[in-house]
Design an enzyme around this catalytic site. Structure first.
Site, PDB file in Angstrom:
ATOM      1  N   CYS A   1       0.807  -1.232   0.000  1.00 31.67           N
ATOM      2  CA  CYS A   1       0.000   0.000   0.000  1.00 31.67           C
ATOM      3  C   CYS A   1       0.833   1.272   0.000  1.00 31.67           C
ATOM      4  CB  CYS A   1      -0.962   0.004   1.191  1.00 31.67           C
ATOM      5  SG  CYS A   1      -0.148   0.198   2.806  1.00 31.67           S
TER       6      CYS A   1
ATOM      7  N   CYS B   1      20.572  -5.768  17.425  1.00 34.33           N
ATOM      8  CA  CYS B   1      21.464  -6.170  18.514  1.00 34.33           C
ATOM      9  C   CYS B   1      21.752  -5.041  19.499  1.00 34.33           C
ATOM     10  CB  CYS B   1      22.762  -6.742  17.961  1.00 34.33           C
ATOM     11  SG  CYS B   1      23.729  -5.605  16.937  1.00 34.33           S
TER      12      CYS B   1
ATOM     13  N   HIS C   1      28.481  -5.495  16.003  1.00 31.44           N
ATOM     14  CA  HIS C   1      27.642  -6.305  16.884  1.00 31.44           C
ATOM     15  C   HIS C   1      27.758  -5.759  18.300  1.00 31.44           C
ATOM     16  CE1 HIS C   1      25.043  -9.481  17.994  1.00 31.44           C
ATOM     17  NE2 HIS C   1      25.924 -10.153  18.715  1.00 31.44           N
TER      18      HIS C   1
ATOM     19  N   ASP D   1      24.792 -13.106  25.166  1.00 33.78           N
ATOM     20  CA  ASP D   1      24.231 -12.488  23.966  1.00 33.78           C
ATOM     21  C   ASP D   1      22.735 -12.773  23.919  1.00 33.78           C
ATOM     22  OD1 ASP D   1      23.454 -11.609  21.465  1.00 33.78           O
ATOM     23  OD2 ASP D   1      25.289 -12.278  20.481  1.00 33.78           O
TER      24      ASP D   1
END
Length: 239
Positions: A159, A182, A209, A226
């Site tokens: 759309c 992250c 990271h 992590d």
């Protein structure tokens, strides 16, 4: 810099001594100018790199300073299912020697499985179709108030609706939005660890990271955690 062709301007090549001397002076001047330009360019590159590093360290200090806020920690404790996490840790499914370490493992499981959501692109809020990241836009004052200085625009493939995706740096705001990549994951997770009474730190790897490290009394070391990967004590994961 422009190129200056060196000429063999010895008198034996048909040039007078005066002309030869003049050409040699010009060549020497050109070499000195080029060397200066190269040194200035190198110095500017070093300065730019130092400025980037200084800015990164400054931003990181501001980032982790938020974790010491009593208000932020209290807000985290209001969200965390502390009793449930302690019950799960008491069962010791990981067979760890330390209940405190087991609690962090359970926090990792809960954070990834029940709390936070990874976002590459947001679904369209109008038609539910997928979107593509079509660039950045200016943040609003409210977004800036929560550290959202970078705002992505995700455009619906069906759309055409544009949806804003502020990349918030406030861990308190992230307790509310519960989504991101992250950076947002590690940011919010680190606050949760500190709110539970752990010594924790936010780790930013410039190869793109971010994760957390939590101090283990039993192991007498900071342990890699992590939340994106639901991973505990696997420091070579990224090798």
């Amino acid at each position: 810099p422009c190129q200056f062709q060196e000429l063999d301007c010895r008198p034996s090549k048909g040039l007078s001594a005066a002309v030869c001397k003049e050409l040699q002076a010009k060549q020497k001047e050109h070499k000195a100018r080029v060397a200066k330009q190269q040194e200035e360019a190198s110095a500017q590159q070093r300065l730019t790199a130092e400025q980037k590093m200084t800015s990164s360290i400054s931003q990181g200090c501001k980032q982790v300073a938020q974790y010491s806020s009593a208000v932020a920690q209290r807000r985290a404790l209001e969200v965390l299912p502390v009793a449930t996490l302690r019950e799960r840790a008491a069962a010791n499914p990981q067979k760890l020697d330390s209940p405190a370490d087991e609690l962090i493992v359970q926090l990792l499981h809960w954070f990834k499985g029940e709390f936070f959501t990874w976002v590459d692109t947001l679904p369209c809020p109008r038609c539910g179709a997928g979107t593509t990241n079509t660039g950045m836009t200016q943040p609003t004052p409210e977004e800036l108030a929560w550290g959202g200085s970078r705002v992505e625009v995700h455009t619906c493939t069906e759309c055409g609706l544009d949806t804003r995706f502020p990349r918030y740096n406030s861990p308190v705001k992230l307790l509310e939005t519960r989504r991101g990549r992250c950076g947002e994951w590690a940011n919010c997770f680190t606050l949760c660890c500190i709110a539970l009474g752990y010594e924790a730190r936010w780790v930013h790897d410039h190869t793109d990271h971010v994760w957390s490290e939590v101090w283990s009394e039993a192991q007498q070391k900071f342990v890699m955690c992590d939340p994106c990967e639901d991973t505990y004590d696997q420091p070579l994961l990224y090798e």
